[in-house]
Motif scaffolding. Structure first.
Motif, PDB file in Angstrom:
ATOM      1  N   LEU A  32       0.848  -1.267   0.091  1.00 20.69           N
ATOM      2  CA  LEU A  32       0.122  -0.059  -0.017  1.00 20.69           C
ATOM      3  C   LEU A  32       0.909   1.210   0.013  1.00 20.69           C
ATOM      4  O   LEU A  32       1.978   1.342   0.662  1.00 20.69           O
ATOM      5  CB  LEU A  32      -0.851  -0.031   1.179  1.00 20.69           C
ATOM      6  N   PRO A  33       0.298   2.414  -0.583  1.00 18.73           N
ATOM      7  CA  PRO A  33       0.912   3.626  -0.602  1.00 18.73           C
ATOM      8  C   PRO A  33       0.688   4.130   0.819  1.00 18.73           C
ATOM      9  O   PRO A  33      -0.003   3.390   1.440  1.00 18.73           O
ATOM     10  CB  PRO A  33       0.384   4.394  -1.692  1.00 18.73           C
ATOM     11  N   HIS A  34       1.045   5.233   1.079  1.00 21.61           N
ATOM     12  CA  HIS A  34       0.623   6.090   2.228  1.00 21.61           C
ATOM     13  C   HIS A  34      -1.044   5.948   2.388  1.00 21.61           C
ATOM     14  O   HIS A  34      -1.731   6.219   1.365  1.00 21.61           O
ATOM     15  CB  HIS A  34       0.942   7.437   2.618  1.00 21.61           C
ATOM     16  N   GLU A  35      -1.566   6.132   3.689  1.00 12.20           N
ATOM     17  CA  GLU A  35      -2.897   5.791   3.803  1.00 12.20           C
ATOM     18  C   GLU A  35      -3.608   7.322   3.802  1.00 12.20           C
ATOM     19  O   GLU A  35      -3.963   7.707   4.822  1.00 12.20           O
ATOM     20  CB  GLU A  35      -3.552   5.197   5.099  1.00 12.20           C
ATOM     21  N   GLU A  36      -3.562   7.892   2.604  1.00 14.25           N
ATOM     22  CA  GLU A  36      -4.126   8.872   2.444  1.00 14.25           C
ATOM     23  C   GLU A  36      -4.819   9.170   1.143  1.00 14.25           C
ATOM     24  O   GLU A  36      -4.579   8.450   0.323  1.00 14.25           O
ATOM     25  CB  GLU A  36      -3.361  10.282   2.686  1.00 14.25           C
ATOM     26  N   HIS A  37      -5.886   9.755   1.229  1.00 11.78           N
ATOM     27  CA  HIS A  37      -6.923   9.712  -0.275  1.00 11.78           C
ATOM     28  C   HIS A  37      -5.975  10.413  -1.459  1.00 11.78           C
ATOM     29  O   HIS A  37      -5.536  11.289  -1.210  1.00 11.78           O
ATOM     30  CB  HIS A  37      -8.177  10.509  -0.131  1.00 11.78           C
TER      31      HIS A  37
END
Length: 151
Positions: A32-37
């Motif tokens: 996953l990339p960073h958890e931000e929209h």
């Protein structure tokens, strides 16, 4: 005497399915990339390019899409999966495939759309194989937490 064949409805093995989704969750966290929209991560696997994008974040869930951005073959459609990660239950499951409707737990067979009886399990098993391939031979920086950040 004639034998009467009674066809039983397909019943999915819930422990087997939950185990698959738990393993998908652990694998997905690594790519996953960073958890931000809107955060994205590019992955190259066997000369095919993919993008994982965070579509939405909530308190207990994260929605991501996995899109194939380069064509591997004109005969195969491009990959597009929508996956939901449930952080409280620590499971990840495919909720949409190629912009189709939600995937039902099981289908009667035969059916007009030619879905398999265990279509939901098969799609999540495909996600598990794809994530494992990314971890083993994909070209991308991964989210590895070595010694809890005490390197």
């Amino acid at each position: 005497m004639s034998d009467i064949v009674v066809e039983r409805a397909y019943v999915q093995s819930l422990p087997k399915y939950i185990t698959l989704c738990e393993r998908n969750y652990l694998r997905a966290l690594k790519v996953l990339p960073h958890e931000e929209h809107g955060a994205q991560r590019a992955i190259e696997l066997a000369n095919v390019h993919y993008v994982i994008e965070v579509q939405g974040c909530a308190r207990y869930t994260t929605d991501i899409t996995i899109k194939q951005t380069s064509a591997s073959n004109v005969f195969f459609p491009s990959l597009h999966l929508s996956v939901r990660l449930y952080h409280d239950a620590k499971v990840a499951e495919v909720i949409h495939q190629d912009y189709h409707q939600r995937i039902k737990p099981s289908y009667r067979y035969p059916n007009p759309n030619m879905h398999q009886k265990d279509e939901k399990y098969q799609i999540n098993a495909f996600l598990a194989d794809w994530l494992m391939a990314c971890l083993e031979s994909g070209k991308t920086p991964l989210n590895w937490d070595v010694n809890n950040g005490l390197v």
